[in-house]
Design a protein around this motif. Structure first.
Motif, short mmCIF file in Angstrom:
data_model
loop_
_atom_site.label_atom_id
_atom_site.label_comp_id
_atom_site.label_asym_id
_atom_site.label_seq_id
_atom_site.Cartn_x
_atom_site.Cartn_y
_atom_site.Cartn_z
N GLU A 167 -11.54 16.00 -3.38
CA GLU A 167 -11.72 17.28 -4.07
C GLU A 167 -13.12 17.38 -4.66
N LYS A 209 -9.82 4.12 -4.29
CA LYS A 209 -8.76 5.12 -4.43
C LYS A 209 -7.66 4.60 -5.35
N ALA A 210 -7.37 3.28 -5.21
CA ALA A 210 -6.36 2.68 -6.07
C ALA A 210 -6.79 2.70 -7.53
N ARG A 211 -8.12 2.79 -7.77
CA ARG A 211 -8.60 2.91 -9.14
C ARG A 211 -8.79 4.37 -9.52
N GLY A 212 -8.23 5.25 -8.74
CA GLY A 212 -8.22 6.66 -9.11
C GLY A 212 -9.40 7.47 -8.60
N ASN A 218 1.78 2.60 -4.03
CA ASN A 218 0.95 3.50 -4.84
C ASN A 218 0.44 4.68 -4.01
N LEU A 250 -3.00 -1.12 -8.12
CA LEU A 250 -3.05 -2.05 -7.00
C LEU A 250 -4.37 -2.81 -7.00
N PHE A 252 -6.55 -5.22 -4.83
CA PHE A 252 -6.62 -5.70 -3.44
C PHE A 252 -7.05 -7.16 -3.38
N ARG A 254 -2.55 11.13 -6.83
CA ARG A 254 -3.52 10.36 -7.61
C ARG A 254 -2.95 9.91 -8.95
N ARG A 283 -1.27 6.66 -8.69
CA ARG A 283 -2.13 5.48 -8.56
C ARG A 283 -2.56 4.91 -9.90
N GLY A 316 -11.80 3.10 -13.84
CA GLY A 316 -10.42 3.53 -13.60
C GLY A 316 -9.93 4.49 -14.66
N LYS A 325 -0.09 16.51 -3.65
CA LYS A 325 -1.37 16.74 -4.32
C LYS A 325 -1.52 15.91 -5.59
N ASN A 357 -10.07 2.26 0.03
CA ASN A 357 -8.71 2.10 -0.49
C ASN A 357 -8.72 1.51 -1.88
N GLN A 416 0.82 -1.22 0.00
CA GLN A 416 0.00 0.00 0.00
C GLN A 416 0.85 1.26 0.00
N LEU A 453 -1.08 4.88 -1.06
CA LEU A 453 -2.25 4.81 -0.17
C LEU A 453 -1.83 5.03 1.26
#
Lengths: 289, 269
Positions: free
Chosen positions: B193, B185-188, A56, A89, A91, A81, A84, A110, A78, B182, A53, A58
């Protein structure tokens, strides 16, 4: 080949009061090259998931740095992202993150977050599905109507569609049937070859690691116990057993044969190699094998 | 992050108040609530304040924690105080701005009501700080058990079971939410924001998987319970029986002495 991802002296301490405070991973240093497949093995709770983790962004390292293409990923917090989409990743049990109405939309989530749209997005999704053998008939189906193995493949495709340069998978084959496992392993191999992408896999399955991984990392109690080429690591069977891991079953079979007096080499880690080796012995020496 | 949310704010330590029977604690809480409302003058309220201060000291829970609870309702206290300051027209006028008159009666009333709210909150937190969520649901089941005489026996048991399960699954769901967050978030996914509508939209990829996994948990739990021959409250016995001790009776007596003095002050003054 150049270093794609480099980890230097990474330590992560989970915050909490003084009694629960502990290092989940401590002082880890390693690097991976482009196109390489790296396996991470270790006990439950040895810090594997915490480690990946960080790759990337996290989790932010308490100490140490993570470098992607020789740049510290936390240089501009900032823009984390962007990292990522370059370091994807997947999970554990990724099928639980599916949410869209159709398979197509879920895979497109994505790339859409990366800012793709229109034809570009469509081409991206179709390309990855073609590569991974996900038929276009599936596109309009609901992801929740699929079988367990199919869900897993769609979920992994959703991360691959971002076309990350480094793809990390946490236990990608856990809980699948033999066919599902073979499918997922094939997906990982095709992705690795098609884009010359680096792949990092966490797994408990030594047999699959022996087939897939070029290099292995062995984690023990949050520290890096071993790091080296797969066969080098598997040759240190005693050390692995001390940690509570083991070598592939086929290697254990070969070791047993050797004890019985059959002359076989130590460095057999896959079933294919074992078959080749035993056949040659049979032809050459005429001993029963 | 999410893990920091404490639910059921139980504070683990061993005090007289912690050891009291949870049923007694709930009943006494209700009694104290009633008498806080019954107190008509400062004398009665001060008696209750004294009583509650003694209880707080007995719980051994750090005062800081009670203040933290008060902080969260500070806006309400300030709001009611401000309204009441100018509401009453009794007493001597202290000063006048435009149409607003500040009188001694108003100040008195505002302080009185603020103190009342503060007392109510603190007494409530005494219960949650000193009783585990499981003890609470147990006690509620027992206290509601008279309902079985009007044919609601199943209802009481089901209610208690639902509360227990809900409490049990809060940490599980928090953990699951973190995992899904998570993963997205890993997929963007961009959760930090954007304007309010974008943020709400960004929550969909988290809420849907969470909802699905809750339903899955519910099915699995129901099956597991049936496999263990769960058939409602029928014939179930308890491992830990709640029994009243001398300290429970004693606390009732003490509470009643303080409470009745409120009535005495109400009549005298």
């Amino acid at each position: 080949m150049s270093k794609v991802l480099e980890i230097r002296n990474l330590t992560h301490t989970y915050s909490g009061n003084s009694t629960t405070k502990r290092d989940a991973v401590s002082n880890i240093t390693f690097s991976v090259d482009g196109g390489e497949i790296l396996g991470i093995i270790g006990h439950t709770g040895s810090g594997k998931s915490t480690l990946v983790q960080h790759l990337n962004g996290l989790l932010k390292p308490t100490k140490g740095t993570v470098l992607f293409e020789e740049k510290d990923i936390w240089l501009e917090p900032k823009k984390i992202r962007h990292i990522r989409s370059k370091v994807g990743l997947v999970f554990q049990y990724p099928e639980y993150q599916l949410f869209e109405e159709t398979v197509y939309m879920d895979i497109a989530y994505g790339p859409k977050n990366m800012g793709l749209s229109g034809d570009e997005l469509r081409v991206r999704v179709e390309e990855i599905c073609k590569l991974l053998g996900i038929d276009e008939d599936y596109f309009e189906k609901s992801p929740f109507d699929l079988s367990g193995g199919e869900k897993r493949r769609v979920a992994i495709a959703g991360v691959m569609a971002m076309r990350p340069k480094v793809l990390i998978l946490d236990e990608p084959i856990a809980g699948l049937d033999p066919k599902g496992r073979a499918d997922v392993i094939k997906m990982i191999e095709s992705y690795n070859k098609a884009y010359n992408a680096t792949v990092i896999i966490i797994s408990h399955n030594m047999e699959d690691m022996a087939v897939l991984a070029d290099k292995l990392i062995v984690m023990n109690k949050g520290a890096l116990a071993m790091f080296g080429k797969t066969d080098e690591v598997f040759l240190k069977a005693d050390l692995l057993r001390q940690i509570g891991l083991n070598v592939p079953i086929v290697t254990r079979v070969m070791a047993a044969l050797k004890k019985k007096g059959i002359d076989v080499p130590d460095n057999i880690f896959t079933v294919d190699d074992a078959v080749k080796c035993l056949c040659s012995i049979k032809k050459g020496g005429g001993k029963d094998a | 992050m999410l893990k920091d949310i404490t639910f059921g704010q139980y504070y683990r330590c061993n005090s007289i108040i912690h050891r009291l029977d949870p049923r007694i604690k709930i009943l006494l809480l209700i009694v104290v609530f009633i008498f806080i409302f019954l107190a008509q003058g400062f004398a009665g309220l001060l008696v209750m304040t004294l009583f509650i201060t003694i209880i707080i000291l007995l719980t051994k829970v750090p005062i800081k924690l009670f203040l933290k609870n008060l902080k969260s309702i500070l806006p309400i206290i300030i709001f009611t105080t401000l309204i009441n300051l100018f509401y009453s027209k009794d007493g001597i006028v202290l000063f006048e701005i435009w149409k607003l008159k500040l009188t001694t009666g108003g100040v008195e009333r505002a302080v009185f009501l603020a103190l009342r709210i503060i007392l109510l909150i603190i007494v409530g937190s005494v219960l949650t700080y000193t009783t585990t969520p499981n003890d609470l649901t147990d006690a509620i089941e027992r206290l509601l058990s008279p309902l079985k005489f009007i044919g609601l026996k199943r209802f009481v048991h089901v209610l208690a079971m639902m509360m227990t399960i809900a409490l049990r699954f809060i940490p599980t769901l928090i953990e699951e939410t973190e995992k899904i967050m998570n993963a997205q978030k890993a997929r963007g996914a961009n959760l930090e924001e954007g304007n309010i509508f974008e943020r709400i939209k960004a929550l969909i990829p988290i809420l849907i998987p969470l909802l699905i996994s809750s339903v899955r948990h519910a099915y699995e739990l129901a099956e597991a319970m049936e496999c263990r021959c769960y058939n409602g409250g029928e014939g179930r016995v308890r491992m830990k029986k709640l029994r009243l001790h001398i300290s429970d009776y004693l606390s009732c007596v003490v509470c009643l002495i303080f409470s009745s003095s409120v009535v005495v002050f109400n009549i005298l003054i």
